[in-house]
Design a protein around this motif. Structure first.
Motif, short mmCIF file in Angstrom:
data_model
loop_
_atom_site.label_atom_id
_atom_site.label_comp_id
_atom_site.label_asym_id
_atom_site.label_seq_id
_atom_site.Cartn_x
_atom_site.Cartn_y
_atom_site.Cartn_z
N HIS A 79 50.20 54.18 37.50
CA HIS A 79 49.16 53.35 37.22
C HIS A 79 48.15 52.57 37.68
O HIS A 79 46.60 52.21 37.65
N ARG A 80 49.52 51.88 38.00
CA ARG A 80 49.15 50.47 39.06
C ARG A 80 47.97 51.07 40.21
O ARG A 80 46.86 50.56 40.43
N GLU A 83 44.05 52.36 38.92
CA GLU A 83 43.20 51.12 38.57
C GLU A 83 43.23 50.29 39.67
O GLU A 83 41.58 49.96 39.35
N CYS A 84 43.66 50.17 40.43
CA CYS A 84 43.43 48.85 41.95
C CYS A 84 42.10 50.25 42.57
O CYS A 84 41.26 49.54 43.50
N ARG A 86 40.23 52.37 41.21
CA ARG A 86 39.14 52.13 40.08
C ARG A 86 38.43 51.02 40.40
O ARG A 86 37.21 50.20 40.03
N ARG A 87 39.11 49.72 39.95
CA ARG A 87 38.62 48.70 40.07
C ARG A 87 37.73 48.11 41.83
O ARG A 87 37.01 47.94 41.72
#
Length: 125
Positions: A79-80, A83-84, A86-87
């Motif tokens: 997930h981490r 998410e990073c 994606r950001r």
């Protein structure tokens, strides 16, 4: 025309200033080791304490609680990382490793705090 010389392969944080994929990967490796060290230390201590609480002998099979923690940690890492990624998509550019590592570090600091809270609850007897 003279053949172009490939960019030198740099090590450590020096690699962060070079846009080559190899150097950015090296930068990420070094930065990630730094940001994950506290979280990894707390994670290992929590597992050790959980095994002691369950009276698991050295080399013995992990209890279900430790297995659940390991599964949760692997899912959290996925997930981490996602998410990073994606950001930073479309914003990072050629020098992507430092901003990505900063994002990963923020997630890791929060996760380290969560694991430390779990450790404190477990040892508060």
């Amino acid at each position: 025309a003279t053949p172009s010389t490939p960019a030198p392969r740099l090590t450590g944080v020096r690699a962060c200033s070079s846009p080559t994929p190899e150097n950015q990967s090296e930068c990420m490796r070094v930065q990630l080791a730094a940001v994950d060290s506290r979280m990894s230390r707390i994670y290992r201590a929590l597992i050790t304490e959980m095994r002691l609480e369950e009276k698991v002998p050295p080399g013995g099979k992990d209890p279900a609680s430790v297995e659940r923690l390991r599964i949760a940690q692997r899912a959290w890492l996925v997930h981490r990382d996602n998410e990073c990624r994606r950001r930073g998509k479309g914003k990072e550019g050629a020098l992507w490793a430092r901003p990505r590592a900063r994002c990963l570090g923020q997630f890791s600091a929060r996760r380290a705090n969560e694991l430390a809270d779990n450790f404190s609850r477990l040892t508060a007897h």
